[in-house]
Design an enzyme around this catalytic site. Structure first.
Site, PDB file in Angstrom:
ATOM      1  N   HIS A 141       0.878  -1.171   0.000  1.00  0.00           N
ATOM      2  CA  HIS A 141       0.000   0.000   0.000  1.00  0.00           C
ATOM      3  C   HIS A 141       0.918   1.225   0.000  1.00  0.00           C
ATOM      4  CE1 HIS A 141      -2.792   2.965   1.722  1.00  0.00           C
ATOM      5  NE2 HIS A 141      -3.782   2.127   1.499  1.00  0.00           N
ATOM      6  N   ASP A 218       3.240  -4.215   8.045  1.00  0.00           N
ATOM      7  CA  ASP A 218       1.961  -3.518   7.862  1.00  0.00           C
ATOM      8  C   ASP A 218       0.873  -4.573   8.084  1.00  0.00           C
ATOM      9  OD1 ASP A 218      -0.407  -2.484   6.952  1.00  0.00           O
ATOM     10  OD2 ASP A 218       0.363  -1.810   5.013  1.00  0.00           O
ATOM     11  N   LYS A 244     -10.392  -0.110  10.417  1.00  0.00           N
ATOM     12  CA  LYS A 244     -10.632  -1.295   9.590  1.00  0.00           C
ATOM     13  C   LYS A 244     -11.040  -2.502  10.434  1.00  0.00           C
ATOM     14  CE  LYS A 244      -7.040  -0.035   6.197  1.00  0.00           C
ATOM     15  NZ  LYS A 244      -7.750   0.608   5.107  1.00  0.00           N
TER      16      LYS A 244
END
Lengths: 431, 148
Positions: A141, A218, A244
């Protein structure tokens, strides 16, 4: 015995905890939300916890000696302990940030502050200089790529990356050529936010440590979806976001091994994070406070702790099993359509709860629009992973991503809505 | 779905004046960072000032049906007309696309562009329809500068 997906009754009960799931969109269609990889919805217990903090406890925590401040500080620090426990960590190893992007920037800036000789760091682990290298992967990302690009620009270090295979897995065959004694940091994602690729964390950590590099993970797409234990993974630093995983917007987490956090230079500076301040200079508070400048995100932390409790009650092994079932259903359904190409690993064991696909000759924006017309909400575009799409030779993709509240019927709703695409765009579909 | 008018899909499948050509005096490359759509567009002018004629618009558009169709309609509408006509067309298109559905578009002014009226109701797609126009106004500005 391995965990089972949620039954229909369990699913219905848990969906009732999320008020937004009962709304309709686009002229009365029930909401079919398949974009939890971007942000998840929030159960009432999380909203209540945040609201209760504001209604009963609201105070600038770690400041003042009045009762509200005491209670606010206690709520904030209890939240930290809950959130730490959720990933197998201790409370003093958890740093609150605004989001995962800030957590990763914190680490990247710690390195350049270390290189500049400042920031209350100790030792030379966080000093980066020309000749040093930072290793990332092609599937990151942008949040786990751009901060490292900028760090290299500031310090003169060199950025290298692990390429991805056409199947969307890390190409580890040539890892030795990019992971060397010069590598100071290896930053990689646990689960690809686009392809759902589940990376072999243990192996990557072992390889990083063998050359003396720090392993930065991550975990934005893993912590909300599968059991994660920082000690088991063996990583050095780990970032993930609250929103999230059923938590509020505006709170993220940086976890780090305590001795590393202790050595690590500070990033944002100001109030709350100091020990002493004079006009000439300052010394800094112990971990984790030294990384939490300004009035902390207490209400959001309290909300996130409620989300952790909620997920714990569901059972992360069951959440994972449920999403595996949905992924299998989606991949199988898409595979039955000759005009659709599923991106990412073919073996479902290498996948998390996200499925990206391409429709030959139809742009993902258009695919998404046709789905949205039936209330099916997916993500279209490059999903903040532009280099990955270039590597896969697609300009963009359509992504369906899941959460514990997603149902098999919603997967079917996507497939049904998708079947309008060929006729609308004049695709040749074999009978 | 009223968004996908037949006319839009026709332009998408068979874009008018597609491809990059010489000569040109202005060129612009525009990107929509949210989806990665890209367009490179060239303008070739003959004459000077507001009466200069847009002799050719050529482009390479990689994107969704809306962005490709919009580039195609742009090329069709402004090629062969004056620079001032092109600017009026742009203003009429922009007004329609940013009207949130209030302005149905004037076929006199924007031709096939009226087929894009439905886009105005989808804020996330307005940028798709305006991408090639952003490239055109930028390329036109450069082309006019090159003449001075």
């Amino acid at each position: 015995m391995s965990a089972a997906p949620f039954t229909d009754e369990e699913s219905a009960r848990l969906r009732a905890d999320f008020p937004i799931l009962s709304r309709t969109v686009r002229g009365g269609h029930p909401l079919v939300y398949l974009d939890s990889g971007a942000t998840s919805h929030k159960p009432t217990v999380v909203l209540d916890a945040e609201r209760r903090f504001y209604e009963h406890t609201n105070a600038a925590v770690h400041r003042g000696a009045h009762q509200l401040s005491e209670e606010g500080t206690d709520a904030y620090e209890s939240a930290r302990a809950t959130i730490a426990r959720f990933v197998g960590a201790s409370a003093d190893e958890v740093v609150f940030t605004r989001n995962a992007t800030e957590a990763l920037n914190l680490v990247a800036y710690a390195f350049s502050n270390g290189a500049a000789g400042g920031g209350g760091g100790r030792g030379d682990r966080f000093c980066l200089a020309p000749g040093d290298e930072v290793l990332v992967t092609e599937m990151e990302h942008h949040a786990n790529l751009v901060p490292w690009q900028e760090l290299c620009r500031r310090t003169g270090a060199t950025l290298r990356w692990v390429p991805v295979t056409p199947e969307g897995k890390l190409d580890l065959e040539h890892l030795d050529s990019v992971l060397t004694e010069r590598t100071k940091v290896f930053a990689f994602t646990h689960v690809s936010n686009v392809l759902g690729t589940l990376n072999p964390v243990h192996e990557l950590v072992e390889r990083a440590h063998a050359v003396g590099a720090l392993a930065v993970l991550d975990a934005c797409q893993s912590v909300p979806h599968l059991p994660v234990d920082v000690r088991d993974l063996g990583v050095d630093l780990m970032a993930y976001s609250g929103h999230k995983m059923f938590g509020p917007l505006g709170v993220g987490v940086l976890w780090g091994r305590p001795e590393l956090l202790d050595e690590m230079p500070v990033f944002l500076t100001g109030g709350s994070m100091i020990e002493t301040v004079t006009m000439e200079g300052s010394t800094y508070a112990p971990v984790p406070q030294k990384f939490e400048a300004g009035v902390p995100v207490a209400a959001q932390a309290v909300g996130l702790a409620a989300a952790c409790d909620y997920l714990t009650a569901l059972g992360m092994d069951r959440v994972h099993a449920h999403e595996q079932m949905l992924t299998e259903r989606m991949v199988r359904g898409l595979g039955e359509r000759s005009w659709v190409t599923v991106l990412g690993p073919a073996d479902l064991r290498d996948r998390g709860g996200a499925v990206a696909f391409a429709v030959e000759g139809v742009h993902p924006h258009d695919v998404g629009q046709v789905l949205d017309d039936r209330g099916v909400e997916v993500r279209v575009g490059h999903h903040c992973a532009w280099p990955l799409h270039r590597a896969l030779r697609v300009p963009a993709s359509t992504r369906a991503s899941f959460a514990a509240y997603t149902t098999p019927a919603e997967v079917d709703a996507l497939l049904e809505a998708l079947d309008r695409v060929p006729a609308l765009f004049g695709l040749e579909v074999p009978a | 779905m009223d968004l996908y008018q037949e006319l839009i899909l026709d332009h998408y499948k068979n874009p008018v004046r597609a491809g990059l050509r010489d000569p040109f005096e202005g060129q612009s490359h525009q990107v929509n960072p949210t989806c990665g759509d890209e367009v490179t567009l060239r303008v070739h002018l003959v004459g000077t000032g507001a009466d200069a004629v847009v002799e050719d618009v050529s482009y390479d558009s990689m994107g969704c049906s809306i962005s490709v169709a919009s580039a195609s309609i742009l090329a069709e509408e402004v090629t062969g007309g004056t620079v001032s006509h092109a600017r009026e067309t742009y203003e009429a298109m922009r007004a329609m696309l940013t009207s949130k559905g209030e302005d149905p578009g004037d076929e006199e002014a924007i031709g096939d562009g009226v087929a894009l009226a439905g886009v105005a109701k989808y804020p996330a797609r307005v940028k798709c329809a305006l991408l090639s126009w952003a490239a055109f106004t930028d390329a036109l500005y450069q082309a006019e500068g090159a003449q001075k």
